[in-house]
Design a protein around this motif. Structure first.
Motif, PDB file in Angstrom:
ATOM      1  N   ARG A 256       0.836  -1.198   0.000  1.00  0.00           N
ATOM      2  CA  ARG A 256       0.000   0.000   0.000  1.00  0.00           C
ATOM      3  C   ARG A 256       0.871   1.247   0.000  1.00  0.00           C
ATOM      4  O   ARG A 256       1.974   1.259   0.552  1.00  0.00           O
ATOM      5  N   THR A 257       0.356   2.324  -0.582  1.00  0.00           N
ATOM      6  CA  THR A 257       1.091   3.587  -0.670  1.00  0.00           C
ATOM      7  C   THR A 257       0.696   4.509   0.474  1.00  0.00           C
ATOM      8  O   THR A 257      -0.484   4.647   0.802  1.00  0.00           O
ATOM      9  N   LEU A 258       1.692   5.152   1.056  1.00  0.00           N
ATOM     10  CA  LEU A 258       1.426   6.102   2.130  1.00  0.00           C
ATOM     11  C   LEU A 258       0.746   7.336   1.543  1.00  0.00           C
ATOM     12  O   LEU A 258       1.224   7.922   0.567  1.00  0.00           O
ATOM     13  N   ASN A 259      -0.371   7.740   2.157  1.00  0.00           N
ATOM     14  CA  ASN A 259      -1.139   8.867   1.639  1.00  0.00           C
ATOM     15  C   ASN A 259      -1.687   9.676   2.811  1.00  0.00           C
ATOM     16  O   ASN A 259      -2.432   9.158   3.651  1.00  0.00           O
ATOM     17  N   LEU A 260      -1.324  10.946   2.863  1.00  0.00           N
ATOM     18  CA  LEU A 260      -1.715  11.798   3.985  1.00  0.00           C
ATOM     19  C   LEU A 260      -3.218  12.079   4.017  1.00  0.00           C
ATOM     20  O   LEU A 260      -3.772  12.385   5.079  1.00  0.00           O
ATOM     21  N   SER A 261      -3.892  11.976   2.886  1.00  0.00           N
ATOM     22  CA  SER A 261      -5.336  12.224   2.892  1.00  0.00           C
ATOM     23  C   SER A 261      -6.088  11.197   3.726  1.00  0.00           C
ATOM     24  O   SER A 261      -7.192  11.464   4.200  1.00  0.00           O
ATOM     25  N   HIS A 262      -5.486  10.042   3.951  1.00  0.00           N
ATOM     26  CA  HIS A 262      -6.149   8.984   4.719  1.00  0.00           C
ATOM     27  C   HIS A 262      -6.265   9.339   6.200  1.00  0.00           C
ATOM     28  O   HIS A 262      -7.016   8.693   6.937  1.00  0.00           O
ATOM     29  N   LEU A 263      -5.534  10.348   6.637  1.00  0.00           N
ATOM     30  CA  LEU A 263      -5.687  10.828   8.016  1.00  0.00           C
ATOM     31  C   LEU A 263      -7.097  11.356   8.260  1.00  0.00           C
ATOM     32  O   LEU A 263      -7.541  11.445   9.411  1.00  0.00           O
ATOM     33  N   LEU A 264      -7.806  11.690   7.182  1.00  0.00           N
ATOM     34  CA  LEU A 264      -9.155  12.251   7.314  1.00  0.00           C
ATOM     35  C   LEU A 264     -10.241  11.191   7.417  1.00  0.00           C
ATOM     36  O   LEU A 264     -11.386  11.509   7.743  1.00  0.00           O
ATOM     37  N   LEU A 265      -9.922   9.935   7.154  1.00  0.00           N
ATOM     38  CA  LEU A 265     -10.940   8.882   7.208  1.00  0.00           C
ATOM     39  C   LEU A 265     -11.475   8.756   8.637  1.00  0.00           C
ATOM     40  O   LEU A 265     -10.735   8.498   9.575  1.00  0.00           O
ATOM     41  N   GLY A 266     -12.785   8.967   8.787  1.00  0.00           N
ATOM     42  CA  GLY A 266     -13.395   8.875  10.107  1.00  0.00           C
ATOM     43  C   GLY A 266     -12.964   9.974  11.055  1.00  0.00           C
ATOM     44  O   GLY A 266     -12.965   9.779  12.270  1.00  0.00           O
ATOM     45  N   HIS A 267     -12.652  11.156  10.535  1.00  0.00           N
ATOM     46  CA  HIS A 267     -12.118  12.227  11.392  1.00  0.00           C
ATOM     47  C   HIS A 267     -13.172  12.919  12.236  1.00  0.00           C
ATOM     48  O   HIS A 267     -12.853  13.772  13.071  1.00  0.00           O
ATOM     49  N   GLY A 268     -14.431  12.565  12.043  1.00  0.00           N
ATOM     50  CA  GLY A 268     -15.484  13.085  12.906  1.00  0.00           C
ATOM     51  C   GLY A 268     -15.829  14.549  12.702  1.00  0.00           C
ATOM     52  O   GLY A 268     -16.547  15.142  13.506  1.00  0.00           O
ATOM     53  N   GLY A 269     -15.322  15.159  11.630  1.00  0.00           N
ATOM     54  CA  GLY A 269     -15.550  16.584  11.432  1.00  0.00           C
ATOM     55  C   GLY A 269     -14.737  17.442  12.388  1.00  0.00           C
ATOM     56  O   GLY A 269     -15.023  18.628  12.556  1.00  0.00           O
ATOM     57  N   GLU A 270     -13.688  16.870  12.963  1.00  0.00           N
ATOM     58  CA  GLU A 270     -12.945  17.524  14.036  1.00  0.00           C
ATOM     59  C   GLU A 270     -11.609  18.124  13.595  1.00  0.00           C
ATOM     60  O   GLU A 270     -10.969  18.842  14.376  1.00  0.00           O
ATOM     61  N   LEU A 271     -11.170  17.835  12.375  1.00  0.00           N
ATOM     62  CA  LEU A 271      -9.839  18.258  11.948  1.00  0.00           C
ATOM     63  C   LEU A 271      -9.852  19.373  10.913  1.00  0.00           C
ATOM     64  O   LEU A 271      -8.879  20.115  10.785  1.00  0.00           O
ATOM     65  N   GLY A 272     -10.925  19.506  10.145  1.00  0.00           N
ATOM     66  CA  GLY A 272     -10.982  20.519   9.103  1.00  0.00           C
ATOM     67  C   GLY A 272     -12.228  20.337   8.248  1.00  0.00           C
ATOM     68  O   GLY A 272     -13.040  19.443   8.491  1.00  0.00           O
ATOM     69  N   TRP A 273     -12.369  21.214   7.267  1.00  0.00           N
ATOM     70  CA  TRP A 273     -13.481  21.143   6.318  1.00  0.00           C
ATOM     71  C   TRP A 273     -12.922  20.712   4.966  1.00  0.00           C
ATOM     72  O   TRP A 273     -12.017  21.341   4.430  1.00  0.00           O
ATOM     73  N   VAL A 274     -13.478  19.652   4.403  1.00  0.00           N
ATOM     74  CA  VAL A 274     -13.003  19.132   3.125  1.00  0.00           C
ATOM     75  C   VAL A 274     -13.592  19.952   1.982  1.00  0.00           C
ATOM     76  O   VAL A 274     -14.816  20.039   1.833  1.00  0.00           O
ATOM     77  N   GLU A 275     -12.723  20.534   1.156  1.00  0.00           N
ATOM     78  CA  GLU A 275     -13.179  21.332   0.008  1.00  0.00           C
ATOM     79  C   GLU A 275     -13.464  20.445  -1.201  1.00  0.00           C
ATOM     80  O   GLU A 275     -14.440  20.650  -1.907  1.00  0.00           O
TER      81      GLU A 275
END
Length: 299
Positions: free
Chosen positions: A226-245
Protein backbone atom coordinates in the motif's frame (compact mmCIF):
# COMPACT_ATOMS: atom_id res chain seq x y z
CA UNK A 1 -44.33 47.06 31.60
CA UNK A 2 -42.91 48.00 28.24
CA UNK A 3 -40.63 45.59 26.44
CA UNK A 4 -37.07 46.63 25.70
CA UNK A 5 -37.81 46.65 21.95
CA UNK A 6 -40.87 48.93 22.47
CA UNK A 7 -38.87 51.27 24.72
CA UNK A 8 -36.18 51.41 22.04
CA UNK A 9 -38.80 52.32 19.42
CA UNK A 10 -40.37 55.05 21.59
CA UNK A 11 -37.09 56.59 22.70
CA UNK A 12 -35.29 56.25 19.40
CA UNK A 13 -32.52 54.11 20.88
CA UNK A 14 -31.65 50.79 19.28
CA UNK A 15 -31.35 47.75 21.49
CA UNK A 16 -27.76 46.57 21.53
CA UNK A 17 -27.28 43.30 19.71
CA UNK A 18 -25.75 40.31 21.41
CA UNK A 19 -22.54 38.85 19.93
CA UNK A 20 -24.60 35.92 18.61
CA UNK A 21 -27.08 38.22 16.87
CA UNK A 22 -24.22 40.21 15.37
CA UNK A 23 -22.56 37.01 14.19
CA UNK A 24 -25.74 35.80 12.48
CA UNK A 25 -26.43 39.18 10.89
CA UNK A 26 -22.94 39.35 9.42
CA UNK A 27 -23.13 35.77 8.17
CA UNK A 28 -26.52 36.34 6.54
CA UNK A 29 -25.19 39.40 4.73
CA UNK A 30 -22.26 37.61 3.10
CA UNK A 31 -23.52 34.05 2.54
CA UNK A 32 -25.25 33.06 -0.68
CA UNK A 33 -26.50 29.89 0.98
CA UNK A 34 -29.28 29.64 3.57
CA UNK A 35 -28.75 30.48 7.25
CA UNK A 36 -31.25 29.13 9.79
CA UNK A 37 -31.37 30.38 13.39
CA UNK A 38 -32.60 27.65 15.75
CA UNK A 39 -32.99 30.17 18.63
CA UNK A 40 -31.89 27.72 21.29
CA UNK A 41 -30.86 28.97 24.76
CA UNK A 42 -27.16 28.40 24.03
CA UNK A 43 -27.39 29.63 20.41
CA UNK A 44 -27.38 27.28 17.44
CA UNK A 45 -27.74 27.86 13.72
CA UNK A 46 -27.36 26.02 10.45
CA UNK A 47 -25.65 27.09 7.25
CA UNK A 48 -26.22 25.38 3.90
CA UNK A 49 -23.41 26.90 1.80
CA UNK A 50 -23.77 27.08 -1.96
CA UNK A 51 -20.15 27.90 -2.67
CA UNK A 52 -16.82 27.69 -0.88
CA UNK A 53 -16.83 31.45 -0.28
CA UNK A 54 -19.73 30.87 2.14
CA UNK A 55 -17.56 28.41 4.07
CA UNK A 56 -14.60 30.81 4.12
CA UNK A 57 -16.79 33.58 5.58
CA UNK A 58 -18.34 31.21 8.14
CA UNK A 59 -14.95 29.94 9.29
CA UNK A 60 -13.64 33.45 9.79
CA UNK A 61 -16.73 34.65 11.66
CA UNK A 62 -16.91 31.56 13.88
CA UNK A 63 -13.28 32.06 14.87
CA UNK A 64 -13.88 35.76 15.56
CA UNK A 65 -16.93 35.16 17.77
CA UNK A 66 -15.80 31.94 19.47
CA UNK A 67 -18.47 29.75 17.87
CA UNK A 68 -17.92 26.10 16.98
CA UNK A 69 -17.96 25.23 13.29
CA UNK A 70 -19.53 21.76 13.06
CA UNK A 71 -20.08 19.46 10.09
CA UNK A 72 -23.75 18.51 9.93
CA UNK A 73 -25.12 15.13 8.88
CA UNK A 74 -22.68 12.78 10.66
CA UNK A 75 -24.66 9.82 12.05
CA UNK A 76 -24.57 9.38 15.83
CA UNK A 77 -22.63 12.59 16.47
CA UNK A 78 -23.15 14.64 19.64
CA UNK A 79 -25.85 17.31 19.48
CA UNK A 80 -23.45 19.87 21.06
CA UNK A 81 -26.31 21.26 23.14
CA UNK A 82 -24.11 23.13 25.62
CA UNK A 83 -22.07 25.37 23.33
CA UNK A 84 -22.78 27.97 20.61
CA UNK A 85 -22.47 26.19 17.29
CA UNK A 86 -22.94 26.72 13.58
CA UNK A 87 -23.89 23.46 11.86
CA UNK A 88 -22.68 23.42 8.27
CA UNK A 89 -23.86 20.98 5.60
CA UNK A 90 -22.80 21.41 1.95
CA UNK A 91 -25.66 22.37 -0.33
CA UNK A 92 -26.53 21.49 -3.91
CA UNK A 93 -23.97 23.97 -5.17
CA UNK A 94 -21.31 21.56 -3.92
CA UNK A 95 -22.52 18.31 -5.51
CA UNK A 96 -20.26 18.08 -8.57
CA UNK A 97 -18.48 14.82 -9.32
CA UNK A 98 -16.74 13.84 -12.54
CA UNK A 99 -13.84 11.88 -13.95
CA UNK A 100 -10.60 13.80 -14.25
CA UNK A 101 -10.46 12.73 -17.89
CA UNK A 102 -12.40 10.57 -20.39
CA UNK A 103 -10.53 7.35 -19.54
CA UNK A 104 -9.15 8.42 -16.15
CA UNK A 105 -9.98 6.09 -13.21
CA UNK A 106 -9.84 9.05 -10.82
CA UNK A 107 -12.88 11.06 -9.82
CA UNK A 108 -13.08 14.66 -8.61
CA UNK A 109 -15.74 14.84 -5.88
CA UNK A 110 -17.17 17.84 -4.02
CA UNK A 111 -18.29 17.46 -0.37
CA UNK A 112 -22.03 17.74 -1.07
CA UNK A 113 -22.18 14.70 -3.38
CA UNK A 114 -24.45 11.92 -2.19
CA UNK A 115 -23.04 8.48 -1.55
CA UNK A 116 -25.80 6.85 -3.59
CA UNK A 117 -24.77 8.84 -6.67
CA UNK A 118 -21.11 7.83 -6.25
CA UNK A 119 -22.08 4.18 -5.90
CA UNK A 120 -24.12 4.36 -9.10
CA UNK A 121 -21.13 5.96 -10.81
CA UNK A 122 -19.24 2.74 -10.09
CA UNK A 123 -17.06 3.56 -7.08
CA UNK A 124 -16.99 0.24 -5.15
CA UNK A 125 -16.09 1.59 -1.70
CA UNK A 126 -19.57 3.11 -1.45
CA UNK A 127 -21.37 -0.18 -1.98
CA UNK A 128 -24.06 -0.80 0.68
CA UNK A 129 -23.34 2.56 2.32
CA UNK A 130 -26.18 4.95 3.33
CA UNK A 131 -27.10 6.59 -0.02
CA UNK A 132 -28.52 9.75 1.58
CA UNK A 133 -25.25 10.81 3.24
CA UNK A 134 -23.04 13.47 1.71
CA UNK A 135 -19.50 12.34 0.99
CA UNK A 136 -18.35 14.88 3.62
CA UNK A 137 -20.44 13.13 6.29
CA UNK A 138 -19.34 9.70 5.04
CA UNK A 139 -15.68 10.66 5.24
CA UNK A 140 -16.15 11.91 8.80
CA UNK A 141 -18.05 8.80 9.99
CA UNK A 142 -15.78 6.44 11.93
CA UNK A 143 -18.00 3.41 11.55
CA UNK A 144 -18.28 3.78 7.77
CA UNK A 145 -14.55 4.44 7.21
CA UNK A 146 -13.49 1.50 9.37
CA UNK A 147 -10.95 -0.27 7.19
CA UNK A 148 -8.44 -2.55 8.88
CA UNK A 149 -5.34 -0.97 10.39
CA UNK A 150 -2.80 0.00 7.75
CA UNK A 151 -5.24 -0.68 4.91
CA UNK A 152 -6.68 2.82 4.53
CA UNK A 153 -5.80 2.74 0.81
CA UNK A 154 -8.87 0.50 0.38
CA UNK A 155 -10.92 3.68 0.77
CA UNK A 156 -9.86 4.63 -2.77
CA UNK A 157 -9.11 8.15 -1.54
CA UNK A 158 -5.98 9.56 -3.19
CA UNK A 159 -6.17 13.31 -2.56
CA UNK A 160 -7.99 15.90 -0.46
CA UNK A 161 -7.97 19.67 -0.19
CA UNK A 162 -8.77 20.60 3.40
CA UNK A 163 -9.55 23.97 4.95
CA UNK A 164 -7.95 24.18 8.41
CA UNK A 165 -9.17 26.34 11.28
CA UNK A 166 -6.65 29.12 10.64
CA UNK A 167 -7.69 29.40 6.98
CA UNK A 168 -4.81 27.33 5.61
CA UNK A 169 -5.70 25.18 2.59
CA UNK A 170 -3.84 21.89 2.99
CA UNK A 171 -3.24 19.60 0.01
CA UNK A 172 -3.08 16.05 1.35
CA UNK A 173 -2.10 13.19 -0.94
CA UNK A 174 0.53 10.56 -1.70
CA UNK A 175 3.70 11.16 0.27
CA UNK A 176 7.15 9.73 -0.32
CA UNK A 177 10.48 10.31 -2.00
CA UNK A 178 8.81 11.24 -5.29
CA UNK A 179 5.93 13.22 -3.82
CA UNK A 180 6.48 15.69 -0.98
CA UNK A 181 4.08 18.44 -2.04
CA UNK A 182 2.63 18.96 1.48
CA UNK A 183 5.99 20.27 2.66
CA UNK A 184 5.55 23.24 0.30
CA UNK A 185 3.01 24.53 2.84
CA UNK A 186 4.56 26.19 5.94
CA UNK A 187 1.77 24.94 8.20
CA UNK A 188 2.24 21.36 7.02
CA UNK A 189 6.00 21.68 7.35
CA UNK A 190 5.33 21.81 11.09
CA UNK A 191 2.53 19.24 11.21
CA UNK A 192 3.78 16.39 9.05
CA UNK A 193 7.09 15.62 10.83
CA UNK A 194 5.24 15.59 14.18
CA UNK A 195 2.61 13.22 12.79
CA UNK A 196 5.32 10.82 11.62
CA UNK A 197 6.93 11.05 15.03
CA UNK A 198 3.64 10.09 16.66
CA UNK A 199 3.15 7.19 14.24
CA UNK A 200 6.58 5.87 15.19
CA UNK A 201 5.50 5.77 18.83
CA UNK A 202 2.29 3.87 18.08
CA UNK A 203 3.94 0.48 17.55
CA UNK A 204 3.68 -1.88 14.62
CA UNK A 205 0.51 -2.13 12.57
CA UNK A 206 -0.88 -5.63 12.96
CA UNK A 207 -2.39 -7.11 9.76
CA UNK A 208 -6.16 -7.62 9.84
CA UNK A 209 -6.48 -5.67 13.11
CA UNK A 210 -9.07 -3.01 13.80
CA UNK A 211 -7.98 0.56 14.35
CA UNK A 212 -9.56 1.84 17.54
CA UNK A 213 -8.07 5.32 17.94
CA UNK A 214 -10.00 8.48 17.17
CA UNK A 215 -7.80 9.52 14.22
CA UNK A 216 -6.26 7.25 11.55
CA UNK A 217 -2.60 7.59 12.41
CA UNK A 218 -2.14 4.13 10.88
CA UNK A 219 -2.38 5.89 7.49
CA UNK A 220 1.30 6.75 7.97
CA UNK A 221 2.23 3.08 8.41
CA UNK A 222 0.53 1.27 5.50
CA UNK A 223 0.71 -2.48 5.20
CA UNK A 224 2.91 -4.06 2.52
CA UNK A 225 1.87 -3.17 -1.00
CA UNK A 226 0.00 0.00 0.00
CA UNK A 227 1.09 3.59 -0.67
CA UNK A 228 1.43 6.10 2.13
CA UNK A 229 -1.14 8.87 1.64
CA UNK A 230 -1.71 11.80 3.99
CA UNK A 231 -5.34 12.22 2.89
CA UNK A 232 -6.15 8.98 4.72
CA UNK A 233 -5.69 10.83 8.02
CA UNK A 234 -9.16 12.25 7.31
CA UNK A 235 -10.94 8.88 7.21
CA UNK A 236 -13.39 8.87 10.11
CA UNK A 237 -12.12 12.23 11.39
CA UNK A 238 -15.48 13.08 12.91
CA UNK A 239 -15.55 16.58 11.43
CA UNK A 240 -12.95 17.52 14.04
CA UNK A 241 -9.84 18.26 11.95
CA UNK A 242 -10.98 20.52 9.10
CA UNK A 243 -13.48 21.14 6.32
CA UNK A 244 -13.00 19.13 3.12
CA UNK A 245 -13.18 21.33 0.01
CA UNK A 246 -12.83 18.49 -2.52
CA UNK A 247 -11.63 14.91 -2.83
CA UNK A 248 -10.18 12.64 -5.49
CA UNK A 249 -10.99 8.91 -5.53
CA UNK A 250 -9.42 6.20 -7.67
CA UNK A 251 -12.03 3.63 -8.73
CA UNK A 252 -9.32 0.95 -9.10
CA UNK A 253 -8.39 1.06 -5.40
CA UNK A 254 -11.67 1.27 -3.52
CA UNK A 255 -13.00 -1.72 -1.59
CA UNK A 256 -16.00 -1.91 0.77
CA UNK A 257 -15.35 -2.21 4.50
CA UNK A 258 -15.52 -5.83 5.68
CA UNK A 259 -18.76 -5.83 7.67
CA UNK A 260 -18.35 -9.51 8.60
CA UNK A 261 -15.39 -8.87 10.90
CA UNK A 262 -16.28 -10.45 14.29
CA UNK A 263 -17.14 -7.93 16.99
CA UNK A 264 -16.28 -4.94 14.78
CA UNK A 265 -18.70 -2.73 16.65
CA UNK A 266 -18.44 -4.47 20.02
CA UNK A 267 -15.66 -4.33 22.53
CA UNK A 268 -12.95 -4.07 19.80
CA UNK A 269 -10.42 -5.58 22.20
CA UNK A 270 -8.52 -7.15 19.31
CA UNK A 271 -7.92 -3.80 17.65
CA UNK A 272 -4.73 -1.83 17.52
CA UNK A 273 -4.98 1.19 19.78
CA UNK A 274 -3.27 4.45 20.66
CA UNK A 275 -3.95 6.31 23.89
CA UNK A 276 -6.17 9.34 24.19
CA UNK A 277 -3.22 11.68 24.67
CA UNK A 278 -2.03 10.90 21.13
CA UNK A 279 -5.47 11.72 19.76
CA UNK A 280 -5.35 15.05 21.62
CA UNK A 281 -1.98 15.89 20.08
CA UNK A 282 -3.28 15.14 16.56
CA UNK A 283 -6.36 17.28 17.18
CA UNK A 284 -4.10 20.09 18.39
CA UNK A 285 -1.87 19.86 15.33
CA UNK A 286 -4.80 20.22 12.94
CA UNK A 287 -6.98 22.56 15.01
CA UNK A 288 -5.07 24.41 17.75
CA UNK A 289 -7.77 27.10 17.68
CA UNK A 290 -10.46 24.60 18.75
CA UNK A 291 -12.76 25.79 15.96
CA UNK A 292 -14.03 22.32 15.05
CA UNK A 293 -15.78 20.58 17.96
CA UNK A 294 -15.10 17.08 19.22
CA UNK A 295 -18.41 15.57 18.23
CA UNK A 296 -17.84 12.41 20.27
CA UNK A 297 -19.09 9.98 17.64
CA UNK A 298 -19.00 6.39 18.81
CA UNK A 299 -18.31 3.37 16.65
Amino acid sequence: MQSSSRRAFLTGHRTERSPWETFLSRLQRVAEGHVYDFSTPVNSARLVPQQMQDVYHARSLCLEYGIHFALDGIPHASALADTPVLWVEPGNGMERYERLGPDDPRWFVQPGCFIGDLEQAGLPQFRDQPPHLTVAAWLADRSLCDWDAGDTAASGLVHALVLLADGTQANLGAFGVDSRKPLDNPRLQQMVPRLFELSGQAGAVAPDALWNARYRLDALKPIAGRTLNLSHLLLGHGGELGWVEWLVFDERLGQPVDRDYPDRFGTREASLNTDASTDQVIKGLFDPEGLFPSQAQRF
